[in-house]
Enzyme design. Structure first.
Site, short mmCIF file in Angstrom:
data_model
loop_
_atom_site.label_atom_id
_atom_site.label_comp_id
_atom_site.label_asym_id
_atom_site.label_seq_id
_atom_site.Cartn_x
_atom_site.Cartn_y
_atom_site.Cartn_z
N LEU A 47 1.64 3.71 2.32
CA LEU A 47 2.67 3.80 3.34
C LEU A 47 3.46 2.51 3.46
CD1 LEU A 47 4.01 5.47 5.61
CD2 LEU A 47 2.28 4.52 7.17
N SER A 107 -2.05 0.00 12.64
CA SER A 107 -2.14 1.04 11.61
C SER A 107 -2.87 2.26 12.17
CB SER A 107 -2.86 0.51 10.38
OG SER A 107 -2.83 1.47 9.34
N PRO A 122 -2.78 -12.40 -2.62
CA PRO A 122 -2.18 -12.94 -3.83
C PRO A 122 -1.99 -11.86 -4.88
CG PRO A 122 -3.83 -14.44 -3.00
CD PRO A 122 -3.91 -13.21 -2.15
N LYS A 143 0.22 -4.98 -9.23
CA LYS A 143 1.21 -4.95 -8.16
C LYS A 143 2.44 -5.81 -8.47
CE LYS A 143 -1.49 -2.66 -5.21
NZ LYS A 143 -1.17 -1.35 -4.62
N PHE A 146 -0.86 6.18 12.41
CA PHE A 146 -0.08 7.12 11.59
C PHE A 146 -0.79 8.44 11.33
CE2 PHE A 146 0.93 2.70 10.34
CZ PHE A 146 2.20 2.64 10.90
N LYS A 187 -9.75 3.28 15.61
CA LYS A 187 -8.34 3.15 16.04
C LYS A 187 -8.26 2.90 17.55
CE LYS A 187 -6.36 6.01 12.35
NZ LYS A 187 -5.52 7.18 12.01
N VAL A 229 -7.56 2.65 5.85
CA VAL A 229 -8.72 2.94 6.70
C VAL A 229 -9.84 1.92 6.57
CG1 VAL A 229 -10.58 4.61 7.10
CG2 VAL A 229 -8.21 5.39 6.90
N PRO A 230 -10.23 1.52 5.35
CA PRO A 230 -11.34 0.57 5.27
C PRO A 230 -11.07 -0.77 5.95
CG PRO A 230 -10.94 1.60 3.14
CD PRO A 230 -9.79 1.96 4.01
N GLY A 279 0.80 -1.21 0.00
CA GLY A 279 0.00 0.00 0.00
C GLY A 279 0.84 1.26 0.00
#
Length: 314
Positions: A17, A109, A38, A43, A111, A131, A84-85, A15
Site C-alpha cells: 500500500l 496503519s 536502507p 527495491k 486500512f 490496532k 501487519v507484522p 510496501g
C-alpha cells in the site's frame, strides 16, 4: 490544513500500500517524504522511481530514534503503512512524534475493518486488538489523528477469489456467498487517505471507505465475472464450520487469513453496522473524486489484471 500543501512523511513507503500512498501524495502536490530501511537490490527500481518523482528519502531503521525524530520534525503529516507484522512497531513512531510538536496529523496503519465496532475469530481479533492498542496510545499521547477504515483491498481480493491471471473453471465460495463486503481499489484507498490526512473535518475522527459501487458479495462478484468472461464457473462452497475449524487448527500465522475470510465474507462484518449522521464516509466527503468501482476493476482485469500480492502476517 485543507487547502495547504502539507509535507507528508510515509513509513513503509516501499510496501504494497505504501507505494500507492507515496504516488498519491506526490500527484496531489504535497512535498512527500519516505522513511525506509536502507535500500536492498530488490527495491532499487522503486527507490529510483521515488527519487525521479522528487520524493525525499530518509533511510533508517525503526530502532534508530534520532533518525526518526529528525525526519518527523521536517513534516506536517505522518502516515504509516507498515505491514501487519510491524503494527506494534508503531509505538516507536508515536514516541518520535511526541518529540515533534509540529505534527498536525498521524494516520496509523489500519486500512481494514473499523476495529472499535466489529469483532472476529481469535486469530483476527488479536490483530485488531493490536490496532486498538495503537489507537489508544495515539490518543493518550495527545497526537492529532485520523483512523482509516478502508475495509478490503479490491485488487487483492479479486485476485484471491477470481484468479483473473489464470483461466480457471472453478471458484471457491466461503459460506453461502451472500454476505456483503466492501472492496476498495488500492489506488483509491491511497488517494482518499491523502485527502483525509490534510482535511480538518477528519481530525481526531474515524473515516470509513464505503463507496456504494464497491459493496458486493462473493456471489455478486462471481456473477459479474461470468458475464464479462462468458464463462460458467463451477462453485464449491466451504462451510462456516470448516473455516472456524481451520482457524482453530492451523498454526500461527496460517490461521489469520482464514479468520479474516470468515469475518469479511461469512460474517459480513464490514457491512454489519449502519452509518449514521456522525460517521464520515469517504465517497461522501470527497464526491469530486472518481473512484474505481468493483465493476470497473473487473473490466480492467479482463485486459490487464493488477499484479497479485501475498499478504504477510508474521
Amino acid at each position: 490544513m485543507g487547502s495547504e500543501k502539507s509535507k507528508i512523511l510515509v513509513f513503509g513507503g516501499r510496501g504494497y500500500l505504501g507505494k500507492y500512498m507515496v504516488k498519491a501524495s506526490v500527484s496531489m502536490g504535497h512535498p512527500t517524504y519516505v522513511y525506509v530501511r536502507p535500500v536492498d537490490p530488490s527495491k532499487l527500481q522503486l527507490h529510483r522511481e521515488f527519487e525521479s518523482m522528487g520524493v525525499t528519502i530518509f533511510q533508517g531503521e525503526l530502532d534508530e530514534e534520532e533518525k526518526m525524530v529528525a525526519a518527523v520534525k521536517q513534516v506536517d503529516v505522518v502516515i504509516s503503512t507498515l505491514a501487519v507484522p510491524q503494527h506494534l512497531e508503531q509505538f516507536k513512531i508515536i514516541h518520535a512524534i511526541k518529540q515533534a510538536p509540529n505534527i498536525k496529523r498521524f494516520v496509523p496503519s489500519e486500512f481494514g475493518n473499523e476495529v472499535d465496532r466489529v469483532s472476529g475469530l481469535p486469530p483476527f481479533q488479536a490483530l485488531m486488538e493490536n490496532k486498538k492498542r495503537i489507537r489508544r496510545e495515539t490518543e493518550s499521547a495527545g497526537i492529532p489523528f485520523t483512523y482509516v477504515s478502508a475495509n478490503s483491498f479490491a485488487a487483492y481480493f479479486v485476485d484471491f477469489l477470481l484468479h483473473p491471471h489464470q483461466t480457471l473453471q472453478h471458484v471457491s465460495i466461503y459460506g453461502n456467498g451472500d454476505a456483503k463486503a466492501v472492496l476498495n481499489f488500492e489506488e483509491d484507498v491511497a488517494a482518499y487517505t491523502i485527502k483525509a490526512s490534510v482535511d480538518p473535518r477528519t481530525c481526531n475522527r474515524v473515516i470509513i471507505y464505503r463507496p456504494p459501487g464497491n459493496i458486493v458479495s462473493q456471489l455478486d462478484l462471481i456473477s459479474s465475472w461470468e458475464k464479462k468472461t462468458g464463462t460458467t464457473l463451477q462453485r464449491t462452497h466451504i462451510s462456516e464450520q470448516d473455516i472456524i475449524k481451520l482457524s482453530e487448527s492451523l498454526p500461527f500465522p496460517e490461521n489469520i487469513p482464514v479468520a479474516i475470510l470468515h469475518n469479511i465474507f461469512i460474517k459480513g462484518d464490514q457491512m454489519s453496522f449502519e452509518l449514521n449522521a456522525n460517521d464520515l464516509e469517504a465517497s461522501e466527503l470527497y464526491p469530486e473524486y472518481k473512484y474505481t468501482s468493483v465493476d470497473k476493476l473487473l473490466d480492467i482485469c479482463l485486459v490487464n489484471p493488477p499484479k497479485s500480492k501475498l499478504a504477510a502476517f508474521a
